[in-house]
Write a protein that holds these residues in place. Sequence first.
Motif, mmCIF file in Angstrom:
data_model
loop_
_atom_site.group_PDB
_atom_site.id
_atom_site.type_symbol
_atom_site.label_atom_id
_atom_site.label_comp_id
_atom_site.label_asym_id
_atom_site.label_seq_id
_atom_site.Cartn_x
_atom_site.Cartn_y
_atom_site.Cartn_z
ATOM 1 N N CYS A 69 -44.579 21.314 -14.590
ATOM 2 C CA CYS A 69 -45.243 21.059 -13.307
ATOM 3 C C CYS A 69 -45.433 22.338 -12.500
ATOM 4 C CB CYS A 69 -44.452 20.026 -12.510
ATOM 5 S SG CYS A 69 -44.606 18.367 -13.183
ATOM 6 N N PHE A 70 -44.665 23.380 -12.784
ATOM 7 C CA PHE A 70 -44.873 24.671 -12.129
ATOM 8 C C PHE A 70 -45.984 25.447 -12.823
ATOM 9 C CE2 PHE A 70 -40.423 24.087 -10.701
ATOM 10 C CZ PHE A 70 -40.674 24.109 -9.350
ATOM 11 N N ILE A 71 -46.064 25.327 -14.130
ATOM 12 C CA ILE A 71 -47.078 26.034 -14.907
ATOM 13 C C ILE A 71 -48.213 25.052 -15.184
ATOM 14 C CG2 ILE A 71 -47.565 27.265 -17.039
ATOM 15 C CD1 ILE A 71 -44.574 27.934 -17.165
ATOM 16 N N ARG A 72 -49.174 25.015 -14.281
ATOM 17 C CA ARG A 72 -50.309 24.110 -14.452
ATOM 18 C C ARG A 72 -51.406 24.863 -15.193
ATOM 19 N NH1 ARG A 72 -50.081 22.246 -8.349
ATOM 20 N NH2 ARG A 72 -50.497 24.446 -8.251
ATOM 21 N N LEU A 73 -51.641 24.448 -16.418
ATOM 22 C CA LEU A 73 -52.549 25.151 -17.322
ATOM 23 C C LEU A 73 -53.967 25.267 -16.754
ATOM 24 C CD1 LEU A 73 -52.767 26.466 -20.085
ATOM 25 C CD2 LEU A 73 -53.282 24.220 -21.034
ATOM 26 N N GLY A 74 -54.482 24.194 -16.183
ATOM 27 C CA GLY A 74 -55.841 24.222 -15.640
ATOM 28 C C GLY A 74 -55.997 25.194 -14.484
ATOM 29 N N SER A 75 -55.012 25.231 -13.609
ATOM 30 C CA SER A 75 -55.075 26.148 -12.467
ATOM 31 C C SER A 75 -54.957 27.600 -12.924
ATOM 32 C CB SER A 75 -53.959 25.828 -11.477
ATOM 33 O OG SER A 75 -54.135 24.536 -10.955
ATOM 34 N N ILE A 76 -54.103 27.845 -13.909
ATOM 35 C CA ILE A 76 -53.961 29.206 -14.441
ATOM 36 C C ILE A 76 -55.274 29.664 -15.065
ATOM 37 C CG2 ILE A 76 -52.828 30.586 -16.223
ATOM 38 C CD1 ILE A 76 -50.276 28.972 -15.630
ATOM 39 N N LEU A 77 -55.895 28.788 -15.862
ATOM 40 C CA LEU A 77 -57.164 29.139 -16.504
ATOM 41 C C LEU A 77 -58.249 29.386 -15.457
ATOM 42 C CD1 LEU A 77 -58.699 29.562 -19.113
ATOM 43 C CD2 LEU A 77 -59.193 27.115 -19.118
ATOM 44 N N GLU A 78 -58.265 28.584 -14.404
ATOM 45 C CA GLU A 78 -59.243 28.773 -13.337
ATOM 46 C C GLU A 78 -59.074 30.151 -12.682
ATOM 47 O OE1 GLU A 78 -60.980 26.029 -9.823
ATOM 48 O OE2 GLU A 78 -58.807 26.281 -9.817
ATOM 49 N N HIS A 79 -57.842 30.575 -12.462
ATOM 50 C CA HIS A 79 -57.590 31.891 -11.867
ATOM 51 C C HIS A 79 -57.978 33.018 -12.819
ATOM 52 C CE1 HIS A 79 -55.860 30.415 -8.209
ATOM 53 N NE2 HIS A 79 -54.974 29.680 -8.873
ATOM 54 N N ILE A 80 -57.723 32.846 -14.108
ATOM 55 C CA ILE A 80 -58.123 33.868 -15.094
ATOM 56 C C ILE A 80 -59.643 33.993 -15.136
ATOM 57 C CG2 ILE A 80 -58.184 34.413 -17.561
ATOM 58 C CD1 ILE A 80 -55.339 33.186 -17.721
ATOM 59 N N ILE A 81 -60.341 32.865 -15.143
ATOM 60 C CA ILE A 81 -61.807 32.887 -15.137
ATOM 61 C C ILE A 81 -62.307 33.569 -13.865
ATOM 62 C CG2 ILE A 81 -63.874 31.428 -14.960
ATOM 63 C CD1 ILE A 81 -62.406 29.456 -16.853
ATOM 64 N N GLY A 82 -61.655 33.301 -12.742
ATOM 65 C CA GLY A 82 -62.032 33.946 -11.489
ATOM 66 C C GLY A 82 -61.855 35.454 -11.532
ATOM 67 N N LEU A 83 -60.785 35.904 -12.163
ATOM 68 C CA LEU A 83 -60.562 37.348 -12.290
ATOM 69 C C LEU A 83 -61.612 37.995 -13.190
ATOM 70 C CD1 LEU A 83 -56.679 37.524 -12.645
ATOM 71 C CD2 LEU A 83 -58.055 38.402 -10.755
ATOM 72 N N VAL A 84 -61.897 37.369 -14.307
ATOM 73 C CA VAL A 84 -62.854 37.934 -15.272
ATOM 74 C C VAL A 84 -64.262 37.978 -14.687
ATOM 75 C CG1 VAL A 84 -63.958 37.526 -17.515
ATOM 76 C CG2 VAL A 84 -61.478 37.301 -17.289
ATOM 77 N N THR A 85 -64.629 36.944 -13.935
ATOM 78 C CA THR A 85 -65.991 36.864 -13.391
ATOM 79 C C THR A 85 -66.085 37.372 -11.959
ATOM 80 O OG1 THR A 85 -65.660 34.594 -12.639
ATOM 81 C CG2 THR A 85 -66.562 34.898 -14.861
ATOM 82 N N LEU A 86 -65.038 38.017 -11.486
ATOM 83 C CA LEU A 86 -64.993 38.576 -10.131
ATOM 84 C C LEU A 86 -65.251 37.510 -9.062
ATOM 85 C CD1 LEU A 86 -66.875 41.912 -10.819
ATOM 86 C CD2 LEU A 86 -64.412 41.536 -10.762
ATOM 87 N N GLY A 87 -64.713 36.319 -9.289
ATOM 88 C CA GLY A 87 -64.804 35.252 -8.306
ATOM 89 C C GLY A 87 -66.056 34.397 -8.384
ATOM 90 N N HIS A 88 -66.881 34.620 -9.387
ATOM 91 C CA HIS A 88 -68.143 33.880 -9.502
ATOM 92 C C HIS A 88 -68.162 32.935 -10.697
ATOM 93 C CE1 HIS A 88 -70.024 36.138 -6.304
ATOM 94 N NE2 HIS A 88 -69.537 37.255 -6.840
ATOM 95 N N GLY A 89 -67.007 32.526 -11.191
ATOM 96 C CA GLY A 89 -66.940 31.679 -12.372
ATOM 97 C C GLY A 89 -67.584 30.325 -12.176
ATOM 98 N N LYS A 90 -67.260 29.666 -11.082
ATOM 99 C CA LYS A 90 -67.810 28.329 -10.831
ATOM 100 C C LYS A 90 -69.306 28.408 -10.524
ATOM 101 C CE LYS A 90 -66.722 23.985 -8.718
ATOM 102 N NZ LYS A 90 -65.733 23.217 -8.018
ATOM 103 N N THR A 91 -69.714 29.447 -9.829
ATOM 104 C CA THR A 91 -71.135 29.634 -9.537
ATOM 105 C C THR A 91 -71.927 29.828 -10.828
ATOM 106 O OG1 THR A 91 -70.534 30.687 -7.448
ATOM 107 C CG2 THR A 91 -72.789 31.018 -8.226
ATOM 108 N N ALA A 92 -71.413 30.663 -11.715
ATOM 109 C CA ALA A 92 -72.088 30.914 -12.990
ATOM 110 C C ALA A 92 -72.101 29.650 -13.855
ATOM 111 C CB ALA A 92 -71.395 32.052 -13.738
ATOM 112 N N ALA A 93 -70.993 28.936 -13.891
ATOM 113 C CA ALA A 93 -70.927 27.713 -14.689
ATOM 114 C C ALA A 93 -71.873 26.648 -14.137
ATOM 115 C CB ALA A 93 -69.501 27.188 -14.713
#
Length: 70
Positions: free
Chosen positions: A10-34
């Motif tokens: 419950c501390f290591i939420r896989l979806g939230s971690i992946l969302e943050h990694i995608i945000g780092l890689v895309t410089l905060g534009h991951g959801k916009t690009a998707a």
Amino acid sequence: MRKAIKCIGCFIRLGSILEHIIGLVTLGHGKTAASWVARKLGYSNCGCDRRRVTMNQWTCKSYSETISIL
């Protein structure tokens, strides 16, 4: 030992971690690009929120979040 693993899940939420990694890689534009790609392919949304919630539930069975599906 199993209870400890369940608590850690419950501390290591896989979806939230992946969302943050995608945000780092895309410089905060991951959801916009998707969202842009999803619209070009004819979908109404990218499914990012649904994926995050589903993956969080994989690691924490008691995780629940209300998402709007529009």
